[in-house]
Every structure is written in C-alpha cells, then in structure tokens.
Design a protein around this motif. Structure first.
Motif, PDB file in Angstrom:
ATOM      1  N   LYS A 189       0.675  -1.370  -0.071  1.00 43.13           N
ATOM      2  CA  LYS A 189      -0.066  -0.107  -0.119  1.00 43.13           C
ATOM      3  C   LYS A 189       0.879   1.239  -0.096  1.00 43.13           C
ATOM      4  N   SER A 191       2.262   4.789  -0.367  1.00 39.13           N
ATOM      5  CA  SER A 191       1.210   6.004  -0.413  1.00 39.13           C
ATOM      6  C   SER A 191       1.890   7.259  -1.149  1.00 39.13           C
ATOM      7  N   PRO A 192       1.226   8.172  -1.524  1.00 37.96           N
ATOM      8  CA  PRO A 192       1.584   9.144  -2.321  1.00 37.96           C
ATOM      9  C   PRO A 192       2.491  10.074  -1.480  1.00 37.96           C
ATOM     10  N   SER A 194       5.477   8.970  -0.784  1.00 34.67           N
ATOM     11  CA  SER A 194       6.397   8.195   0.052  1.00 34.67           C
ATOM     12  C   SER A 194       7.668   7.941  -0.794  1.00 34.67           C
ATOM     13  N   ALA A 215       0.807   4.848  -7.746  1.00 34.55           N
ATOM     14  CA  ALA A 215       0.427   5.001  -6.509  1.00 34.55           C
ATOM     15  C   ALA A 215       1.071   6.431  -5.779  1.00 34.55           C
ATOM     16  N   LYS A 262      10.843   4.005   3.095  1.00 31.62           N
ATOM     17  CA  LYS A 262       9.448   3.655   3.574  1.00 31.62           C
ATOM     18  C   LYS A 262       8.928   2.543   3.209  1.00 31.62           C
TER      19      LYS A 262
END
Length: 376
Positions: A189, A191-192, A194, A215, A262
C-alpha cells in the motif's frame, strides 16, 4: 473417451529435470463443470517456469508448464456462468474459493494453493491432456498449463478483459506483472509522497516501479547490477538507480531517502539481497518479499534493527490480487498510457521457446512472451 471428445493441440513439454522444452502433438479433453477451454494466443514466460523445469519446486514430470496465458474462449463447461465463447481472457493462478483465505479476499493464500498450482493434475490427481502415444501429461500448472495451443482453466481463474487491448501482450498480467504491481498497490500500500525501493529490476521489479509511480511515490529507487535494466528503470519512472556492483546499496538508499526507505521490494530470491533490503528500510518501513529461492532457503536479519526500528517483513504471493478486479484495472491503466509494461516484453515464436528461456535466464530479455497461435 473417444477421439471426438478431444481437441488436437501442440504443446511445449518438459519431460525431465532441466531438459529443454520439446514441441509435441497432444490432445486435450473437452471442458467439464466450471472449466473453460481457451485457445491460447500468447503466454508469458516467468522465472517460476524455469525453477519448476529445474525442479526447485517438485512438480511431477513430464508436464506442460506455462502460467501467463492469454487467449480466446473456445468452449465452456455446463456450470460456467459469466464467461462466454469468444471472450478475450487472461489466465491466472488457481484457488479453491472455499477456504477462509479465499472467503476474505486473499485467494493467493488459498489453503489449496500448492496442489492447485503445482500438483500436476486436477484435485483428483487426473490429467486432461494425453501425448501422441496416449500417455497422460501432467498439466493444470497454475490451473492452466498454457505453453500449449489450447488450455483448460476454471471460470474462477479465467479473467475477462477488454477487447480494446492487444491480447498477445496481456498474459503476463496473470502472474509476473501482477505480482510486482500488486505488491506495491495491494500488499505494501505504497502511499503518495513516500519512498520506495526495488531490489531487483527484472520484470517484477520494474512492474513495481510502474506501480509505485501510479501510487504516487515521489522517491522511486531501483537497485540492480545490469546497467541496461537501470536505464530502463529511469525511463519507467525511477527517480534514482543504484548499481550495487559499484555502490553500497544500503548506504546509498539511506543517503537518498535521509533515513531509509518507507517501502521496499525484494524480487531476486537471493538471501543476501533480502538482507540489504531489510537494512535499507527506515523506521517503521516494510519490505515485501516476492523472490522465490529453492524450498528450504534460510535468510537472516539483525533482530534488534527490526525490533527497535519497527520494521516489517512480509511475504507476497501474486501481489495479493483479487484477480477479477485487479487484472482489468491494470489493463485499463495500460490503455490510458499510465502502466507501460509493454516496454518490458519481447516476443518469441513458439518454436523458439528454449531461446526465450535462455535469454530470460541470462538477463537479455526481461519478460519473454511466446506467441502460441494466430489471432484474428
């Protein structure tokens, strides 16, 4: 059965451990129950095909492999409800639809995943294909065995796709491309805004790069040892590339990200590279593991690094995909020009399947696609 209940086929057969594929005449029975007979237009070649050929995973031989098939529905069994003759389809992995994992939308962790995809036959141990001498050939590989002009799948793993998309291109969405993209979108998942790093820039790793861009990741790093792959990674959206033969990948990732990534993905199947991926994570970072070494392979990590930094390691099968939703989504992204996985592939004629395997293993070709049948 009489001959009239069989369809004559041409298939690439794996007859013994490590042996080349041999192109042979055979025959496949008609579909029963919820089965679908598909005329295969093209099939992607995946690392898993080679490790099964070489018996890292003990699928019984002789067998017909191939598990990234795309084609046109030729016939359906009497229980099929939502697939019709003439539909364009992508074939993906098999699952039971009945266990707890399947009921909760995690079909790739089906409790029957191994026998349904690697068992060499249906769930009763029977084959649907006979060779020219009438001897059974192990099949149902990933519920399809698509190194063949025709394949039997189940309605559940037969994914209807748009006829606007080039059918011969779409097969790898059933496994390799789905795995890399799904690991990013479904499993990690991402994330924007990241940071994401892929250790390995093969077809799976570069699919992950494409997905990380979709993403919204703003730092996308590709690590590999092949300069041409790193150049392609930049073309596909990587903001940074690292040749781990020339630089310390862990130090460089931390330099780029400030603390560590991340999100990370390991697709090489090499334990030492997995360790690098774990070490390159920042606080509360997560790494997905998709690289498949031989069964029983051990890997190591620094327990206190994991503990004190809240890092997570998770295995990923088939990108955690709900295939009837995710594969059409990838097709639509491709049609919109936002998921250019066509830049990863090279096409081969069916009779050149062994050359495709060799080129893949040498790293010359990222994702071979074998043209099986003509499609009008």
């Amino acid at each position: 059965m009489t001959d009239t209940q069989f369809t004559q086929i041409t298939a690439a057969v794996t007859r013994s451990k490590g042996a080349p594929f041999t192109i042979e005449k055979a025959q496949i029975r008609a579909p029963k129950a919820d089965e679908v007979l598909v005329k295969i237009v093209a099939t992607g070649m995946c690392h898993t095909d080679m490790i099964v050929r070489d018996q890292y995973y003990p699928v019984p031989l002789p067998a017909i492999l191939g598990h990234e098939g795309s084609g046109v529905v030729e016939a359906v069994g009497p229980l099929v409800k939502n697939i019709a003759v003439g539909d364009h389809v992508v074939l993906t992995y098999g699952y039971c639809s009945q266990c707890n994992s399947c009921h909760t939308g995690h079909e790739s962790y089906c409790q029957e995943f191994y026998p349904r995809n690697f068992g060499g036959g249906d769930m009763e141990g029977k084959s649907a294909i006979q060779d020219a001498k009438g001897e059974p050939l192990h099949d149902h590989f990933f519920a399809q065995s698509s190194f063949s002009t025709y394949a039997l799948s189940l309605e559940s793993n037969t994914i209807k796709v748009s006829k606007k998309a080039p059918l011969e291109l779409l097969g790898p969405l059933g496994c390799g491309i789905q795995t890399g993209a799904g690991a990013v979108i479904n499993s990690l998942k991402v994330s924007p805004g990241s940071s994401f790093v892929t250790f390995g820039a093969g077809a799976v790793g570069l699919s992950a790069v494409l997905a990380a861009q979709v993403a919204g990741a703003t730092t996308i790093i590709a690590v590999d040892v092949v300069p041409s792959r790193l150049e392609l990674a930049k073309e596909l959206g990587a903001t940074h590339v690292i040749n781990s033969k020339e630089e310390n990948a862990v130090e460089r990732v931390k330099e780029i990200t400030g603390n560590g990534a991340k999100f990370a993905l390991e697709s090489t199947g090499i334990p030492a590279v997995l360790r690098q991926g774990i070490d390159a994570l920042g606080s509360l970072g997560t790494i997905g593991v998709v690289g498949a070494p031989a069964l029983g392979t051990d890997a190591s990590f620094d327990v206190n690094d994991l503990l004190l930094n809240g890092k997570s390691i998770r295995g990923v099968v088939e990108g955690d995909s709900t295939t009837k939703i995710f594969i059409p989504q990838l097709v639509e992204l491709y049609l919109q020009g936002r998921f250019a996985f066509d830049k990863l592939v090279k096409f081969y004629a069916f009779e050149d399947i062994n050359q495709a395997a060799e080129d893949s293993e040498k790293g010359i070709t990222l994702k071979p696609i074998i043209r099986i049948s003509d499609h009008v």
